[in-house]
Design a protein around this motif. Structure first.
Motif, PDB file in Angstrom:
ATOM      1  N   LEU A  14       0.837  -1.210   0.000  1.00  0.00           N
ATOM      2  CA  LEU A  14       0.000   0.000   0.000  1.00  0.00           C
ATOM      3  C   LEU A  14       0.866   1.251   0.000  1.00  0.00           C
ATOM      4  CD1 LEU A  14      -2.827  -0.944   2.529  1.00  0.00           C
ATOM      5  CD2 LEU A  14      -2.957  -0.918   0.026  1.00  0.00           C
ATOM      6  N   HIS A  15       1.929   1.226   0.781  1.00  0.00           N
ATOM      7  CA  HIS A  15       2.814   2.395   0.863  1.00  0.00           C
ATOM      8  C   HIS A  15       3.670   2.565  -0.381  1.00  0.00           C
ATOM      9  CE1 HIS A  15       1.819   3.786   4.847  1.00  0.00           C
ATOM     10  NE2 HIS A  15       1.760   2.536   5.225  1.00  0.00           N
ATOM     11  N   ARG A  16       3.948   1.460  -1.068  1.00  0.00           N
ATOM     12  CA  ARG A  16       4.781   1.517  -2.278  1.00  0.00           C
ATOM     13  C   ARG A  16       3.983   1.807  -3.546  1.00  0.00           C
ATOM     14  NH1 ARG A  16       8.860  -3.597  -1.432  1.00  0.00           N
ATOM     15  NH2 ARG A  16      10.213  -2.578   0.086  1.00  0.00           N
ATOM     16  N   ALA A  17       2.661   1.740  -3.463  1.00  0.00           N
ATOM     17  CA  ALA A  17       1.835   1.959  -4.659  1.00  0.00           C
ATOM     18  C   ALA A  17       2.093   3.353  -5.226  1.00  0.00           C
ATOM     19  CB  ALA A  17       0.360   1.794  -4.313  1.00  0.00           C
ATOM     20  N   ARG A  18       2.163   3.428  -6.550  1.00  0.00           N
ATOM     21  CA  ARG A  18       2.396   4.704  -7.231  1.00  0.00           C
ATOM     22  C   ARG A  18       1.288   5.686  -6.900  1.00  0.00           C
ATOM     23  NH1 ARG A  18       1.698   5.865 -12.095  1.00  0.00           N
ATOM     24  NH2 ARG A  18       0.547   4.021 -12.681  1.00  0.00           N
ATOM     25  N   CYS A  19       1.667   6.949  -6.793  1.00  0.00           N
ATOM     26  CA  CYS A  19       0.695   8.007  -6.521  1.00  0.00           C
ATOM     27  C   CYS A  19       1.197   9.291  -7.179  1.00  0.00           C
ATOM     28  CB  CYS A  19       0.531   8.206  -5.023  1.00  0.00           C
ATOM     29  SG  CYS A  19      -0.804   9.338  -4.608  1.00  0.00           S
ATOM     30  N   ALA A  20       0.362   9.868  -8.050  1.00  0.00           N
ATOM     31  CA  ALA A  20       0.772  11.058  -8.814  1.00  0.00           C
ATOM     32  C   ALA A  20       0.245  12.352  -8.208  1.00  0.00           C
ATOM     33  CB  ALA A  20       0.286  10.919 -10.257  1.00  0.00           C
ATOM     34  N   PHE A  21      -0.197  12.296  -6.948  1.00  0.00           N
ATOM     35  CA  PHE A  21      -0.732  13.483  -6.283  1.00  0.00           C
ATOM     36  C   PHE A  21      -0.381  13.393  -4.802  1.00  0.00           C
ATOM     37  CE2 PHE A  21      -3.921  10.199  -6.816  1.00  0.00           C
ATOM     38  CZ  PHE A  21      -4.306   9.938  -5.502  1.00  0.00           C
ATOM     39  N   PRO A  22      -0.407  14.534  -4.093  1.00  0.00           N
ATOM     40  CA  PRO A  22      -0.124  14.477  -2.658  1.00  0.00           C
ATOM     41  C   PRO A  22      -1.289  13.818  -1.912  1.00  0.00           C
ATOM     42  CG  PRO A  22      -0.352  16.764  -3.402  1.00  0.00           C
ATOM     43  CD  PRO A  22      -0.565  15.887  -4.582  1.00  0.00           C
ATOM     44  N   ARG A  23      -0.982  12.838  -1.092  1.00  0.00           N
ATOM     45  CA  ARG A  23      -2.019  12.165  -0.300  1.00  0.00           C
ATOM     46  C   ARG A  23      -2.252  12.953   0.981  1.00  0.00           C
ATOM     47  NH1 ARG A  23       0.791   6.403  -1.111  1.00  0.00           N
ATOM     48  NH2 ARG A  23       2.413   7.641  -0.167  1.00  0.00           N
ATOM     49  N   LEU A  24      -3.513  13.141   1.317  1.00  0.00           N
ATOM     50  CA  LEU A  24      -3.885  13.914   2.495  1.00  0.00           C
ATOM     51  C   LEU A  24      -4.519  13.012   3.544  1.00  0.00           C
ATOM     52  CD1 LEU A  24      -5.508  16.970   0.681  1.00  0.00           C
ATOM     53  CD2 LEU A  24      -3.165  16.763   1.562  1.00  0.00           C
ATOM     54  N   VAL A  25      -4.124  13.192   4.790  1.00  0.00           N
ATOM     55  CA  VAL A  25      -4.678  12.430   5.905  1.00  0.00           C
ATOM     56  C   VAL A  25      -6.189  12.655   5.962  1.00  0.00           C
ATOM     57  CG1 VAL A  25      -4.736  12.283   8.428  1.00  0.00           C
ATOM     58  CG2 VAL A  25      -2.543  12.457   7.234  1.00  0.00           C
ATOM     59  N   GLY A  26      -6.916  11.568   6.182  1.00  0.00           N
ATOM     60  CA  GLY A  26      -8.367  11.623   6.310  1.00  0.00           C
ATOM     61  C   GLY A  26      -9.115  11.462   5.000  1.00  0.00           C
ATOM     62  N   SER A  60     -10.856   0.506  -1.565  1.00  0.00           N
ATOM     63  CA  SER A  60     -10.802   1.920  -1.190  1.00  0.00           C
ATOM     64  C   SER A  60     -10.238   2.004   0.219  1.00  0.00           C
ATOM     65  CB  SER A  60     -12.198   2.537  -1.233  1.00  0.00           C
ATOM     66  OG  SER A  60     -12.691   2.535  -2.555  1.00  0.00           O
ATOM     67  N   TYR A  61      -9.329   2.946   0.425  1.00  0.00           N
ATOM     68  CA  TYR A  61      -8.631   3.071   1.705  1.00  0.00           C
ATOM     69  C   TYR A  61      -8.559   4.525   2.131  1.00  0.00           C
ATOM     70  CZ  TYR A  61      -7.041  -1.651   0.725  1.00  0.00           C
ATOM     71  OH  TYR A  61      -7.002  -2.993   0.451  1.00  0.00           O
ATOM     72  N   ARG A  62      -8.673   4.739   3.455  1.00  0.00           N
ATOM     73  CA  ARG A  62      -8.524   6.076   4.034  1.00  0.00           C
ATOM     74  C   ARG A  62      -7.138   6.157   4.658  1.00  0.00           C
ATOM     75  NH1 ARG A  62     -12.614   5.942   7.280  1.00  0.00           N
ATOM     76  NH2 ARG A  62     -11.405   5.085   8.978  1.00  0.00           N
ATOM     77  N   LEU A  63      -6.434   7.254   4.376  1.00  0.00           N
ATOM     78  CA  LEU A  63      -5.115   7.476   4.967  1.00  0.00           C
ATOM     79  C   LEU A  63      -5.292   8.042   6.370  1.00  0.00           C
ATOM     80  CD1 LEU A  63      -2.049   7.443   4.628  1.00  0.00           C
ATOM     81  CD2 LEU A  63      -2.223   9.764   3.687  1.00  0.00           C
ATOM     82  N   GLU A  64      -4.725   7.357   7.347  1.00  0.00           N
ATOM     83  CA  GLU A  64      -4.852   7.769   8.753  1.00  0.00           C
ATOM     84  C   GLU A  64      -3.695   8.683   9.152  1.00  0.00           C
ATOM     85  OE1 GLU A  64      -7.597   7.149  10.047  1.00  0.00           O
ATOM     86  OE2 GLU A  64      -8.326   5.401   8.983  1.00  0.00           O
ATOM     87  N   GLY A  65      -3.847   9.344  10.276  1.00  0.00           N
ATOM     88  CA  GLY A  65      -2.853  10.290  10.771  1.00  0.00           C
ATOM     89  C   GLY A  65      -1.484   9.671  11.005  1.00  0.00           C
ATOM     90  N   ASP A  66      -1.451   8.372  11.322  1.00  0.00           N
ATOM     91  CA  ASP A  66      -0.178   7.695  11.537  1.00  0.00           C
ATOM     92  C   ASP A  66       0.380   7.099  10.240  1.00  0.00           C
ATOM     93  OD1 ASP A  66      -1.894   5.577  11.096  1.00  0.00           O
ATOM     94  OD2 ASP A  66      -1.456   4.562  12.998  1.00  0.00           O
ATOM     95  N   GLN A  67      -0.216   7.502   9.107  1.00  0.00           N
ATOM     96  CA  GLN A  67       0.178   7.054   7.771  1.00  0.00           C
ATOM     97  C   GLN A  67      -0.181   5.595   7.493  1.00  0.00           C
ATOM     98  OE1 GLN A  67       1.420   9.363   5.308  1.00  0.00           O
ATOM     99  NE2 GLN A  67       0.537  10.589   6.929  1.00  0.00           N
ATOM    100  N   SER A  68      -1.041   5.021   8.319  1.00  0.00           N
ATOM    101  CA  SER A  68      -1.555   3.681   8.028  1.00  0.00           C
ATOM    102  C   SER A  68      -2.797   3.827   7.154  1.00  0.00           C
ATOM    103  CB  SER A  68      -1.896   2.942   9.323  1.00  0.00           C
ATOM    104  OG  SER A  68      -2.993   3.568   9.967  1.00  0.00           O
ATOM    105  N   TRP A  69      -3.256   2.708   6.601  1.00  0.00           N
ATOM    106  CA  TRP A  69      -4.420   2.713   5.722  1.00  0.00           C
ATOM    107  C   TRP A  69      -5.532   1.885   6.340  1.00  0.00           C
ATOM    108  CZ3 TRP A  69      -4.468   5.796   1.555  1.00  0.00           C
ATOM    109  CH2 TRP A  69      -3.243   6.237   1.040  1.00  0.00           C
ATOM    110  N   THR A  70      -6.766   2.396   6.264  1.00  0.00           N
ATOM    111  CA  THR A  70      -7.944   1.659   6.719  1.00  0.00           C
ATOM    112  C   THR A  70      -8.811   1.371   5.506  1.00  0.00           C
ATOM    113  OG1 THR A  70      -7.926   2.746   8.866  1.00  0.00           O
ATOM    114  CG2 THR A  70     -10.007   1.740   8.171  1.00  0.00           C
ATOM    115  N   ARG A  71      -9.126   0.111   5.298  1.00  0.00           N
ATOM    116  CA  ARG A  71      -9.980  -0.246   4.162  1.00  0.00           C
ATOM    117  C   ARG A  71     -11.378   0.305   4.426  1.00  0.00           C
ATOM    118  NH1 ARG A  71      -9.667  -4.869  -0.072  1.00  0.00           N
ATOM    119  NH2 ARG A  71     -11.637  -4.477  -1.099  1.00  0.00           N
TER     120      ARG A  71
END
Length: 105
Positions: A14-26, A60-71
């Motif tokens: 999940l952390h290594r997946a490509r991303c072309a935009f800044p990810r925002l917590v929440g 679909s996953y939500r980025l949490e404040g600790d940089q973990s992902w919640t499905r």
């Protein structure tokens, strides 16, 4: 434990997946997989693709404040089940009270 190892590898993916935009917590993002196995994040959900995304949808996953992902789809499904159960109980109580059953909480 083998299950923990698999979960840890998936979290790393999940952390290594490509991303072309800044990810925002929440915020919620959608994970897709190309035919070559390349994972990438998108802001566009499968529904927004008209139900036909360009690549395999992996969740679909939500980025949490600790940089973990919640499905998110799992959390939402659990919440819907809880709401549905409460609605059924409320209807049952109404039916039993209306039929003279005298249900008490």
């Amino acid at each position: 434990d083998a299950g923990e190892g698999v979960a840890a590898r998936f979290r790393l993916e999940l952390h290594r997946a490509r991303c072309a935009f800044p990810r925002l917590v929440g915020k919620t993002y959608h994970l897709y997989e190309k035919p070559d196995g390349d994972l990438y994040w998108s802001m566009v959900s499968p529904d927004e693709w008209g139900g036909a995304p360009p690549h395999a949808f992996r969740g679909s996953y939500r980025l949490e404040g600790d940089q973990s992902w919640t499905r998110v789809d799992d959390a939402e499904a659990a919440e819907r089940t809880s709401i549905d159960a409460r609605a059924v109980l409320a209807q049952l109580r109404g039916f039993l009270v209306g039929a003279g059953g005298g249900v008490e909480d």
